[in-house]
Design an enzyme around this catalytic site. Sequence first.
Site, short mmCIF file in Angstrom:
data_model
loop_
_atom_site.label_atom_id
_atom_site.label_comp_id
_atom_site.label_asym_id
_atom_site.label_seq_id
_atom_site.Cartn_x
_atom_site.Cartn_y
_atom_site.Cartn_z
N MET A 62 0.29 -2.58 8.74
CA MET A 62 -0.37 -2.78 7.45
C MET A 62 -1.26 -4.01 7.48
O MET A 62 -0.83 -5.08 7.89
CB MET A 62 0.70 -2.89 6.35
CG MET A 62 0.12 -3.09 4.97
SD MET A 62 -0.90 -1.69 4.46
CE MET A 62 -2.10 -2.54 3.45
N ASN B 206 -2.46 -6.26 5.45
CA ASN B 206 -2.47 -7.31 4.43
C ASN B 206 -3.31 -8.51 4.85
O ASN B 206 -3.22 -8.97 5.98
CB ASN B 206 -1.04 -7.79 4.20
CG ASN B 206 -0.06 -6.66 4.13
OD1 ASN B 206 -0.18 -5.78 3.28
ND2 ASN B 206 0.89 -6.63 5.06
N HIS C 281 -9.69 -3.69 9.79
CA HIS C 281 -9.61 -3.55 8.33
C HIS C 281 -10.06 -4.81 7.60
O HIS C 281 -10.40 -4.75 6.43
CB HIS C 281 -8.17 -3.24 7.90
CG HIS C 281 -7.85 -1.78 7.78
ND1 HIS C 281 -8.67 -0.87 7.15
CD2 HIS C 281 -6.75 -1.07 8.17
CE1 HIS C 281 -8.10 0.33 7.18
NE2 HIS C 281 -6.95 0.25 7.80
N GLU D 205 0.85 -1.18 0.00
CA GLU D 205 0.00 0.00 0.00
C GLU D 205 0.89 1.24 0.00
O GLU D 205 1.88 1.26 0.73
CB GLU D 205 -0.92 0.04 1.22
CG GLU D 205 -1.96 1.16 1.09
CD GLU D 205 -2.96 1.17 2.25
OE1 GLU D 205 -2.80 0.43 3.23
OE2 GLU D 205 -3.91 1.94 2.14
N GLY E 253 2.75 2.73 10.82
CA GLY E 253 2.49 1.97 12.04
C GLY E 253 2.34 0.48 11.77
O GLY E 253 2.98 -0.34 12.41
N GLU F 233 -10.15 4.07 5.73
CA GLU F 233 -9.36 4.57 6.86
C GLU F 233 -10.19 5.36 7.87
O GLU F 233 -10.06 5.18 9.07
CB GLU F 233 -8.16 5.39 6.37
CG GLU F 233 -7.12 4.58 5.58
CD GLU F 233 -6.56 3.38 6.34
OE1 GLU F 233 -6.76 3.28 7.57
OE2 GLU F 233 -5.91 2.52 5.69
N GLU G 299 -5.76 -2.66 12.54
CA GLU G 299 -5.44 -3.54 11.40
C GLU G 299 -6.41 -4.71 11.34
O GLU G 299 -6.85 -5.11 10.27
CB GLU G 299 -4.00 -4.04 11.49
CG GLU G 299 -2.93 -2.95 11.61
CD GLU G 299 -3.08 -1.79 10.64
OE1 GLU G 299 -3.54 -2.00 9.51
OE2 GLU G 299 -2.73 -0.65 11.01
N1 TRP Z 1 -3.21 0.95 5.65
C1 TRP Z 1 -2.29 1.16 6.73
C2 TRP Z 1 -3.12 1.45 7.97
O1 TRP Z 1 -4.08 2.10 7.95
C3 TRP Z 1 -1.38 2.32 6.51
C4 TRP Z 1 -0.07 2.02 5.90
C5 TRP Z 1 0.82 1.13 6.34
C6 TRP Z 1 0.53 2.64 4.80
N2 TRP Z 1 1.94 1.19 5.56
C7 TRP Z 1 1.78 2.10 4.63
C8 TRP Z 1 0.13 3.63 3.96
C9 TRP Z 1 2.64 2.52 3.63
C10 TRP Z 1 0.96 4.05 2.96
C11 TRP Z 1 2.21 3.50 2.79
O2 TRP Z 1 -2.89 1.03 9.01
ZN ZN Z 2 -5.79 1.85 8.34
#
Ligand code: TRP
Ligand code: ZN
Length: 851
Positions: free
Chosen positions: A261, A263, A299, A119, A259, A318, A296
């Site tokens: 991600m 996935n 999500h 992301e 912080g 988000e 996370e």
């Molecule tokens: N989607 C992640 C979150 O909301 C955010 C995130 C993690 C992200 N790593 C990233 C966004 C790198 C941009 C680039 O927790």
């Molecule tokens: Zn998020």
Amino acid sequence: MTQAQAKHLKDYQAPAYTISHIDLNFDLKGNETTVVATSKVQRVGQHTENLILVGEQINLQSVLINGDKAQYQEANNELVIQTNLDDFELTLVTLQDPEANSSLEGLYMSDGAYCTQCEAEGFRRITYFLDRPDVLAIYTVRVEADKTAFPFLLSNGNLVEKGETTAGRHYVRWEDPFPKPSYLFALVAGDFDLLEDKFVTRSGREVKLQVFVDKGNLHKANHAMVSLQKSMAWDENRFDLEYDLDIYMIVAVDFFNMGAMENKGLNVFNTKYVLADTASATDEDYHGIESVVGHEYFHNWTGNRVTCRDWFQLSLKEGLTVFRDQEFSSDLGSRAVNRIQAIRVMKNQQFAEDAGPMSHPIRPESVIEMNNFYTVTVYNKGAEVIRMMHTILGEKNFQLGMKCYFERHDGQAVTCDDFVNAMESASGIDLGLFRNWYSQAGTPVVSVTDSFDADKKQYQLTVKQSVQSQGEKGKLLHIPFSVELLDAEGQSINNQVLAVKQTEQTFTFDGIESMPVPSLLQDFSAPVRLDYEFNVDQLVHLTRFATSEVARWEASVGLFSQAVWQNVESLSAKESMHLDPRVIEAVRGVILDENIDKALVAEILAFPTAAALIEQVDTVNLDALQAAREFVVDELAEACLDELVTRYRSLITEDNPAARAFKNICLVLLSRVSSEYEQLVTEQYKAAANMTDSLAALKAAVSGQLSCKDALMQDFEQKWLSTPLVMDKWFSLQASQNTPEVLEVIKSLTKHESFSFNNPNRVRSLIGFFVAANTYQFHEANGSGYEYLTDILIKLNELNPQTAARMITPLIQFSKFDLERQQKMKQCLLRLKGLPNLSKDLFEKVEKALA
Ligand code: TRP
Ligand code: ZN
């Protein structure tokens, strides 16, 4: 200059092709790593357009269609393929060097482990692809690597096969049954300690839970595991949402830009949001871990099962997921304290962003670098917009709206409008005007005047709304405006949420016996600036009697702020400074109140920072602000000395986060007043049974510049030299010092053995903390702070543009400062603008700031 083309929401077009399946084969071999990507591609509709895939820094080895060499052109980060087939298999082979990838996007190495971050648009650094969130594919992944160095080979979904290959190598195969966009793909290969547990879902399915941490850190993984189990239970109970795979993995890595991600089935986390034990992590760290693990996890439904059609819709996942993690923290802990912290982020950071060159609606309309839009506006204002819908609809209707949203859109990539439509259909409540929150940038101002008619026993509130963005008048909004009226005895006589939907509206309250004190915009019921002239007596009344604890805190902030600004005026009139005894009495009352939540007292005694105060005005004389703010804090601390000492001593015996927070703020205040209390600081440092207390003692020593400071800092450094996350706290303390030498201290610390420019946590803790939190020294009138930040940004521009662009914020938010400082900041921006290899990330912000 690279191509820095803006993309616009209005130009959205559905993809001309889609990819239903992709099989990825990673052969992990250092700088000879290859990735074979085999995609099932389908033409969408009838057209003769080429297939255009995007890629960045791709070393392409071969292109096959249905096994035969294909016709293609590679240029400008695109792979263009001519074909008249409607349905075919495309095989791309790329060669990579993960170790050379310092950007921490795509496939890179973190401390000896392979990992990915896709992301927002990182997947295109792995292979050419339709790297956009509205292309949902089923992923199968094969990973092969050396067995000894990389015993764990992880990817999304379920492990379906594993085995040995040649010469000490092994492989695994993963299948993720849920179609997903490429940004949710993940791979990790490394050697870890593994904490395993399980969660039984309410329908009785057993889910295997795994937390992978660096070797030697197993004892620090427990809190993350427990937080995950709590998140899973909470999402079932509050949102009726159950987990959908048989396994959920969290991997903690040292090198990470953000912080964490989300996935699918394989979250990758910054170690900062996983590792904790009481010796090395503070109560605040524990809270942060719980909230990010929750975020996370949540999500999985709000982001993964239903995802975004395009990146302009980022707040769809988000804003909603931040709202959900805030509710999670509030249901598990103190609702008021969580709300106060969220309000602080809004007022201190989001309002500033919305008043500066990066101002954008929660659904941006134009983007150059998507990484620049993971902002407090999209996340936190986005969450406030969801919260307003929750306020307007109520919990029951809101949950019906969520149900409708999932019934309509599970498995789809959708828009913010789709979400609001679901809320509207399920509740029957008109959100027509409300939708403007998605397209309106800027912070609305709600101006309130009131009057009381004793004969009619009527109280009236006249409410006006207006919003400006880039000098233009903005749209009308539906603003839920929460009001409580208190009588002279402090009794609540009215408490309701008014629907403000016009430019000007008058609300009449009947049967009111005497002029009430209004608590306005309670709990920050809308992300707006409130303009109402409270006097000191009203604010004192609210700090004592408002039903809402958040409103009591707000009133205390109002009292403190007024005191500071009055003294700023006194200074400019060359009069002596002075503090209203009513303010002192209010603060004393809070310190002595045995019934009030100790965590709330700690929030009140934290007093607005310089940065928070600057947010309240259009222009600031920083030197006067510093003098006035520090004067007011000193006066309050001195006046309440006895009470602070008494409470400090009695709190020492209590062992819980709220008591610690109160006790530690007492210590910081005491250490400002007199070195007499230095002994309390050293005693606490020595006796501390946990990081919260030892760090607080250290903080008191540093902020009071006590004579014990150097010895304690040295002791701490020696003790924690090999624990990077704790060294981050030490770096931040070093950078927090309000002394003229601090910049030299920081410069020399960049050569410290624990520091590295390649690790974003280190860079943020030392330099990021300095520029964002040491307001007086960063804005030193000679411009040395600006020049230093610029030097650092030039370095990071090549190393890690994403982190560079996040740190530039204080340099582009210059409009409130005096012209000399503004000049100096702009000169620095011009220096950046002149760089021959300026990244898109920095380019976008520098351009906007200089426009
Ligand atoms: N989607 C992640 C979150 O909301 C955010 C995130 C993690 C992200 N790593 C990233 C966004 C790198 C941009 C680039 O927790
Ligand atoms: Zn998020």
